[in-house]
Design an enzyme around this catalytic site. Structure first.
Site, short mmCIF file in Angstrom:
data_model
loop_
_atom_site.label_atom_id
_atom_site.label_comp_id
_atom_site.label_asym_id
_atom_site.label_seq_id
_atom_site.Cartn_x
_atom_site.Cartn_y
_atom_site.Cartn_z
CB SER A 57 -0.92 0.11 1.27
OG SER A 57 -2.17 0.74 0.94
CG ASP A 95 -6.98 -2.08 -4.18
OD1 ASP A 95 -7.28 -1.11 -4.16
OD2 ASP A 95 -6.15 -2.79 -3.38
CG HIS A 154 -5.98 -2.00 -0.24
ND1 HIS A 154 -5.21 -1.74 -1.19
CD2 HIS A 154 -5.42 -1.68 0.92
CE1 HIS A 154 -4.22 -0.89 -0.70
NE2 HIS A 154 -4.28 -0.80 0.51
#
Length: 298
Positions: free
Chosen positions: A141, A236, A266
């Site tokens: 991320s 995502d 995610h």
């Protein structure tokens, strides 16, 4: 308390509440703590070195790791299960960097912390048992953003030689939120549009251009970067920009692959042990380990 700090504190609390879902680490590593000096004489960067046990004597490859958390959350405890597994399965040291967070420390502080740690590790590799010629970066991320931007910095500054970058659902490759995946998923799935905008308001100081390639790497120069392996889930909102980033690397002549994991959200790699909700998490983790082994030739 301003709204940026309120957002950050709320996200830190909610993120921390999720961490038990990551499970418990397989205790197959020794953990050493080091601190790395910065240009701020009053601050040193804490780094945990995860060192796999029962490996052949000699210098080990090293993976410099940046945790996720939308630039505002995450710490040296949130990703312990993930980094334990990367270190033990890859038979490499993982240097887990505790970079400073926004909004208290906006861009470029966290990035500079990560890059400073990378430089120090390269300069002191043998003293920590690492092979200077086998340094990779990895992050999930927001950590993936820092990791890939760090490869741009090493190229631009003629810094440490990086042999590969493992990018797990890269965050903020672009700041536009204009892809089909953002349009389809951005109001319902994490990171939502609201979370994304709020995190960038924390991360990017007022008066700093938001299109800087060291913030949004998709717009940067992608030539002469190390091989990349990019992973992202089908559900995502960041899906399309991860695919676009892979394409940008390929167009610049960089060896790169993006792998999309069916029906995954995610965070699915970090929470791989919660296999009922993250059915492809372990497979994705193993794929990343194989990428590292391939670039380390192990």
């Amino acid at each position: 308390m301003n709204k940026e700090l309120m957002f950050a504190n709320d996200l830190r609390t909610s993120y921390r509440s999720m961490i038990p879902l990551a499970g418990k680490p397989d205790l197959e590593c020794d953990i050493n703590t080091i601190t790395i000096p910065t240009t701020d004489s009053e601050y040193n960067i804490p780094v945990h070195l995860y060192i796999p046990k029962n490996v052949e004597v000699g210098l080990l490859p090293i993976v410099v790791f940046a945790h996720g958390g939308c630039f505002v959350s995450g710490d040296l405890e949130t990703h312990t299960v993930l980094v334990h597994t990367i270190a033990s399965n890859t038979q490499a040291i993982v240097a887990y960097v505790d970079y400073r967070l926004a909004p208290e420390y906006p861009f470029p502080t966290g990035l500079n912390d990560f890059y400073t740690a990378l430089e120090w590790i390269s300069a002191n590799a043998t003293t920590i048992g690492a092979d200077l010629h086998k340094i990779a970066v990895c992050g999930d991320s927001a950590g993936a953003n820092l990791a890939t931007v760090a490869t741009m910095m090493t190229r631009d500054k003629k810094g440490p030689q990086i042999v590969g970058q493992w990018l797990i659902y890269l965050y903020a490759a672009s700041l536009e939120m204009n892809t089909e995946s953002w349009k389809e998923l951005g109001n319902t799935n994490f990171p939502s549009k609201d979370v994304f905008v709020s995190s960038l308001n924390c991360y990017i100081p007022e008066g700093v251009r938001s299109d800087l390639p060291y913030i949004a790497p998709l717009i940067g120069n992608h030539e002469n970067l190390p091989p990349a392996f990019i992973q992202v889930g089908e559900y995502d909102p960041l899906l399309d920009e991860n695919i676009d980033y892979n394409q940008a690397l390929l167009q610049a002549g960089v060896k790169s692959e993006v792998r999309v994991y069916d029906k995954q959200n995610h965070g699915f790699v970090q929470f791989f042990k919660n296999s009922e909700q993250n059915t492809e998490g372990l497979n994705a983790l193993n794929d990343g380990v194989e990428f590292l082994k391939s670039i380390f030739n192990r």
